[in-house]
Design a protein around this motif. Structure first.
Motif, PDB file in Angstrom:
ATOM      1  N   ALA A   9      35.690  48.844  36.081  1.00 38.56           N
ATOM      2  CA  ALA A   9      34.366  48.250  36.258  1.00 38.56           C
ATOM      3  C   ALA A   9      34.269  46.895  35.566  1.00 38.56           C
ATOM      4  N   ILE A  10      34.703  46.800  34.331  1.00 38.50           N
ATOM      5  CA  ILE A  10      34.594  45.539  33.587  1.00 38.50           C
ATOM      6  C   ILE A  10      35.410  44.442  34.252  1.00 38.50           C
ATOM      7  N   ASN A  11      36.568  44.785  34.793  1.00 37.35           N
ATOM      8  CA  ASN A  11      37.399  43.785  35.458  1.00 37.35           C
ATOM      9  C   ASN A  11      36.808  43.371  36.803  1.00 37.35           C
ATOM     10  N   LYS A  33      44.115  37.170  44.591  1.00 36.72           N
ATOM     11  CA  LYS A  33      44.916  36.446  43.592  1.00 36.72           C
ATOM     12  C   LYS A  33      44.236  36.511  42.228  1.00 36.72           C
ATOM     13  N   TRP A  34      42.936  36.259  42.183  1.00 39.69           N
ATOM     14  CA  TRP A  34      42.210  36.324  40.916  1.00 39.69           C
ATOM     15  C   TRP A  34      42.249  37.743  40.354  1.00 39.69           C
ATOM     16  N   ALA A  35      42.113  38.724  41.247  1.00 43.13           N
ATOM     17  CA  ALA A  35      42.137  40.125  40.812  1.00 43.13           C
ATOM     18  C   ALA A  35      43.482  40.468  40.172  1.00 43.13           C
ATOM     19  N   ALA A  36      44.574  39.991  40.771  1.00 40.72           N
ATOM     20  CA  ALA A  36      45.909  40.273  40.227  1.00 40.72           C
ATOM     21  C   ALA A  36      46.098  39.622  38.858  1.00 40.72           C
ATOM     22  N   ASP A  37      45.459  38.477  38.641  1.00 45.37           N
ATOM     23  CA  ASP A  37      45.530  37.832  37.326  1.00 45.37           C
ATOM     24  C   ASP A  37      44.756  38.632  36.281  1.00 45.37           C
ATOM     25  N   ALA A  84      33.843  39.252  39.825  1.00 45.24           N
ATOM     26  CA  ALA A  84      32.618  38.764  40.476  1.00 45.24           C
ATOM     27  C   ALA A  84      32.201  37.425  39.877  1.00 45.24           C
ATOM     28  N   GLU A  85      32.306  37.311  38.565  1.00 49.44           N
ATOM     29  CA  GLU A  85      31.939  36.059  37.890  1.00 49.44           C
ATOM     30  C   GLU A  85      32.859  34.915  38.330  1.00 49.44           C
ATOM     31  N   ILE A  86      34.156  35.181  38.375  1.00 48.00           N
ATOM     32  CA  ILE A  86      35.118  34.161  38.813  1.00 48.00           C
ATOM     33  C   ILE A  86      34.878  33.799  40.277  1.00 48.00           C
ATOM     34  N   SER A  87      34.625  34.798  41.094  1.00 53.12           N
ATOM     35  CA  SER A  87      34.395  34.559  42.519  1.00 53.12           C
ATOM     36  C   SER A  87      33.142  33.725  42.744  1.00 53.12           C
ATOM     37  N   ALA A  88      32.088  33.999  41.993  1.00 55.30           N
ATOM     38  CA  ALA A  88      30.850  33.238  42.117  1.00 55.30           C
ATOM     39  C   ALA A  88      31.070  31.786  41.688  1.00 55.30           C
ATOM     40  N   ALA A  89      31.850  31.594  40.641  1.00 57.45           N
ATOM     41  CA  ALA A  89      32.115  30.239  40.148  1.00 57.45           C
ATOM     42  C   ALA A  89      33.019  29.451  41.094  1.00 57.45           C
ATOM     43  N   ASN A  90      33.723  30.149  41.959  1.00 56.12           N
ATOM     44  CA  ASN A  90      34.647  29.504  42.891  1.00 56.12           C
ATOM     45  C   ASN A  90      34.254  29.762  44.338  1.00 56.12           C
TER      46      ASN A  90
END
Length: 191
Positions: free
Chosen positions: A53-55, A83-87, A60-66
């Motif tokens: 959940a935390i990840n 890609k972001w999820a794998a990081d 979601a935060e990274i996706s919104a910013a991008n």
């Protein structure tokens, strides 16, 4: 991950990633039809069901910013989100269809039987490509020393000789990876 866990994970992806992005006003990418967008969301949910959940909230935060699109008001494409999820939280090996498929095939079974499965697993994690004949040859050669070392240890133990603590620890780690590869192979066969 079992079927119930997968379903629960997919629902969590919708709740913690997709819906928050939609509530922010991010629309489907202009290059996708509604049907294609729905299929993208379904596939994202399936592929990201393993995430905590935390990840997912971080994603979601990274996706919104991008956000995508000229006005930065579009849902990012799945490739970027994955890609972001794998990081943030790489998928477990058993979540990778590629790794499952390789270990379910004769190549993976041979690697397990011959003892170089840990090297094959490491190669697949790193390259995320189906191994060519050359890659298989190099990977097998990388494992030769470890296979011989493990065999020497097994021979010593069979004779009743002891092993130093660090060698026992190395042996246990290697046998655990080989066992994990066997589990992945079985998932690939049964999946």
């Amino acid at each position: 991950m079992d079927r119930a866990g997968q379903t629960q994970g997919e629902q969590q992806v919708i709740r913690l990633l997709v819906q928050p992005l939609q509530r922010l006003g991010l629309a489907k990418p202009s290059t996708l039809t509604i049907k294609q967008f729905d299929e993208m969301v379904a596939e994202l949910s399936q592929k990201l069901a393993y995430m905590s959940a935390i990840n997912l909230e971080a994603l979601a935060e990274i996706s919104a910013a991008n956000a995508g699109g000229k006005d930065r008001d579009r849902f990012p494409i799945a490739r970027n989100i994955l890609k972001w999820a794998a990081d943030i939280q790489p998928p477990r090996d058993d979540a990778s269809p590629l790794i499952r498929a390789v270990f379910a095939k004769q190549l993976g079974r041979d690697a397990i039987a011959q003892g170089w499965a840990p090297e094959l697993l490491a190669e697949l994690r790193q390259s995320r490509r189906w191994p060519t004949d050359y890659v298989v040859k190099v990977t097998r050669e990388k494992g030769d020393d470890a296979v011989r070392q493990l065999q020497r240890m097994e021979d010593r133990l069979a004779r009743g000789d002891g092993l130093p603590t660090e060698q026992l620890a190395w042996r246990e780690r290697r046998l655990a990876v080989i066992a994990r590869c066997t589990e992945i192979a079985n998932l690939g066969v049964n999946g």
